[in-house]
Design an enzyme around this catalytic site. Sequence first.
Site, PDB file in Angstrom:
ATOM      1  N   GLU A 117       1.340  -1.185  -0.371  1.00 22.18           N
ATOM      2  CA  GLU A 117      -0.167   0.106  -0.221  1.00 22.18           C
ATOM      3  C   GLU A 117       1.155   0.785   0.143  1.00 22.18           C
ATOM      4  O   GLU A 117       0.270   2.228   0.385  1.00 22.18           O
ATOM      5  CB  GLU A 117      -0.421  -0.139   0.965  1.00 22.18           C
ATOM      6  CG  GLU A 117      -1.784  -1.217   1.523  1.00 22.18           C
ATOM      7  CD  GLU A 117      -2.918  -1.048   0.056  1.00 22.18           C
ATOM      8  OE1 GLU A 117      -2.745  -0.501  -0.573  1.00 22.18           O
ATOM      9  OE2 GLU A 117      -4.006  -2.475   0.287  1.00 22.18           O
ATOM     10  N   HIS A 140      -3.203   2.629   8.160  1.00 22.83           N
ATOM     11  CA  HIS A 140      -3.868   1.734   7.627  1.00 22.83           C
ATOM     12  C   HIS A 140      -3.767   0.798   8.279  1.00 22.83           C
ATOM     13  O   HIS A 140      -2.987   0.571   8.382  1.00 22.83           O
ATOM     14  CB  HIS A 140      -3.613   1.889   5.906  1.00 22.83           C
ATOM     15  CG  HIS A 140      -4.442   1.274   5.422  1.00 22.83           C
ATOM     16  ND1 HIS A 140      -5.337   0.534   5.563  1.00 22.83           N
ATOM     17  CD2 HIS A 140      -3.972  -1.455   5.616  1.00 22.83           C
ATOM     18  CE1 HIS A 140      -6.364  -0.494   5.465  1.00 22.83           C
ATOM     19  NE2 HIS A 140      -5.222  -1.621   5.062  1.00 22.83           N
ATOM     20  N   HIS A 142      -7.386  -2.487   9.821  1.00 22.33           N
ATOM     21  CA  HIS A 142      -8.665  -2.748   9.265  1.00 22.33           C
ATOM     22  C   HIS A 142      -9.461  -3.166  11.098  1.00 22.33           C
ATOM     23  O   HIS A 142      -9.682  -4.185  11.036  1.00 22.33           O
ATOM     24  CB  HIS A 142      -8.109  -4.206   8.606  1.00 22.33           C
ATOM     25  CG  HIS A 142      -7.823  -4.354   7.785  1.00 22.33           C
ATOM     26  ND1 HIS A 142      -6.983  -5.744   7.002  1.00 22.33           N
ATOM     27  CD2 HIS A 142      -7.165  -3.507   6.994  1.00 22.33           C
ATOM     28  CE1 HIS A 142      -6.274  -5.635   5.993  1.00 22.33           C
ATOM     29  NE2 HIS A 142      -6.672  -4.143   5.965  1.00 22.33           N
ATOM     30  N   GLU A 170     -17.429  13.357  21.977  1.00 18.11           N
ATOM     31  CA  GLU A 170     -16.028  13.727  21.521  1.00 18.11           C
ATOM     32  C   GLU A 170     -15.833  13.651  19.826  1.00 18.11           C
ATOM     33  O   GLU A 170     -14.382  14.208  19.413  1.00 18.11           O
ATOM     34  CB  GLU A 170     -15.004  12.930  22.209  1.00 18.11           C
ATOM     35  CG  GLU A 170     -14.431  11.571  21.697  1.00 18.11           C
ATOM     36  CD  GLU A 170     -13.708  10.784  21.869  1.00 18.11           C
ATOM     37  OE1 GLU A 170     -12.757  11.210  22.645  1.00 18.11           O
ATOM     38  OE2 GLU A 170     -14.043   9.477  22.224  1.00 18.11           O
ATOM     39  N   HIS A 211     -13.607  -2.466   3.554  1.00 17.41           N
ATOM     40  CA  HIS A 211     -11.446  -2.845   3.659  1.00 17.41           C
ATOM     41  C   HIS A 211     -11.118  -2.920   5.239  1.00 17.41           C
ATOM     42  O   HIS A 211     -11.153  -3.148   5.503  1.00 17.41           O
ATOM     43  CB  HIS A 211     -11.131  -2.387   2.589  1.00 17.41           C
ATOM     44  CG  HIS A 211      -9.831  -2.703   2.425  1.00 17.41           C
ATOM     45  ND1 HIS A 211      -9.206  -3.248   1.418  1.00 17.41           N
ATOM     46  CD2 HIS A 211      -8.170  -2.740   4.049  1.00 17.41           C
ATOM     47  CE1 HIS A 211      -7.233  -3.862   1.726  1.00 17.41           C
ATOM     48  NE2 HIS A 211      -7.565  -3.311   3.254  1.00 17.41           N
TER      49      HIS A 211
END
Length: 276
Positions: A117, A140, A142, A170, A211
Site C-alpha cells: 500500500e 492503515h 482494518h 467527542e 476493507h
Amino acid sequence: MTELFTNIPFVKELAATADNMYRLGWDERNGGNISYLISEEEVAEYMDITNVRRVIPLGFNAKELIGKYFLVTGTGKYFKNVNGDPETNLGLFRIAQDGKNAELLWGYADGGKFTSELPAHLMSHIERIKVDPENRVVMHCHPTNLVAMTYVHELETKGFTHTLWQMSTECIVVFPEGVEVLPWMLCGTNEIGVATAEKMKSARVVVWAMHGIYGAGKTLDETFGLIETVEKAAQIYMLIGDRKRINTIKDEDMVKLVELFGVKYRKDFLDLKNGR
Ligand code: 13P
Ligand code: ZN
C-alpha cells in the site's frame, strides 16, 4: 538485531504502536501498514545515511518526497511480530533523487520490501504535508466495527460522517473535518493511492469500504487516537444495530461543542435549522 537498533526511539515507538493496533484486533495476519516520516538528522543519529543497502523501485513517481526518509512496515509482515523483530518487519528508506526508487538504509532483513500500500501512503503524505507541514504519519488498518459499518450504512461522506458524529460526544471535536469514504476498490494499486490522496486533501481519515481505514497525523499517538475514536463510534453504531433510537446528540448540540472547543468543522455535514 543489534542492540543499537533495538533502542532507536522511532523504531521502538512504531513497534509499540503496531502492538497496540494488533491488541485491538485492527491488524489480523498481515493486515495494516504504517509509514512514518523521519527527519534526516534523526536518521543520521542512528545509521550511516551513505550506506544504501538496496534500491527498490517504487512503481510510481514520488518526486515531491525526494530525499525524505520513511520508516515503513513490510509487505506480508504481521503487526504482532514487529516488536519482536523490527529489523525484519520494518524498513527505513530514503526517496532517491529520481523520485522513482527507495534507497534502503536499514531493515527488511529477510530480503522483503515495503507494504503493497505504499502508493496510498506516500501519495497521502504528499497531500497532508500541503495541508499541515507537520504531518508525519499515515496509518492503515482494518478496525472490525468500522469495516462492519461499511456493509450496512450508506457510503456517502456526509451521511457517514454525521452518523459517526452522533455516536459519541467527542467525535465532532476529534474529527471536525469529517471522514471521507471510498467505495470498494482494488487495494495495493496506484489507483487507490490516487483516490485516497485526493480525499486526504480535505480530511485526515479516509474509509475504504469493506476493507479498512486510513488515518494521517503529526504523531503516531495522534493518528492512533484518531482511528481509535472513529472505531469506537462505529462500535457504538454496530451495538445499536436495528434497535429503535429514542435519544440522540442533536446537531444543535454539536454546534455547542465545536464552539466550546473552538474547532473549524464541516458545517455542511450538519442539518441545522435557521442555518445556524
Ligand atoms: P501489506 O502486507 O502489503 O502491508 O498489505 C496489508 C494490507 O492491509 C493491504 O491492504
Ligand atoms: Zn488493508
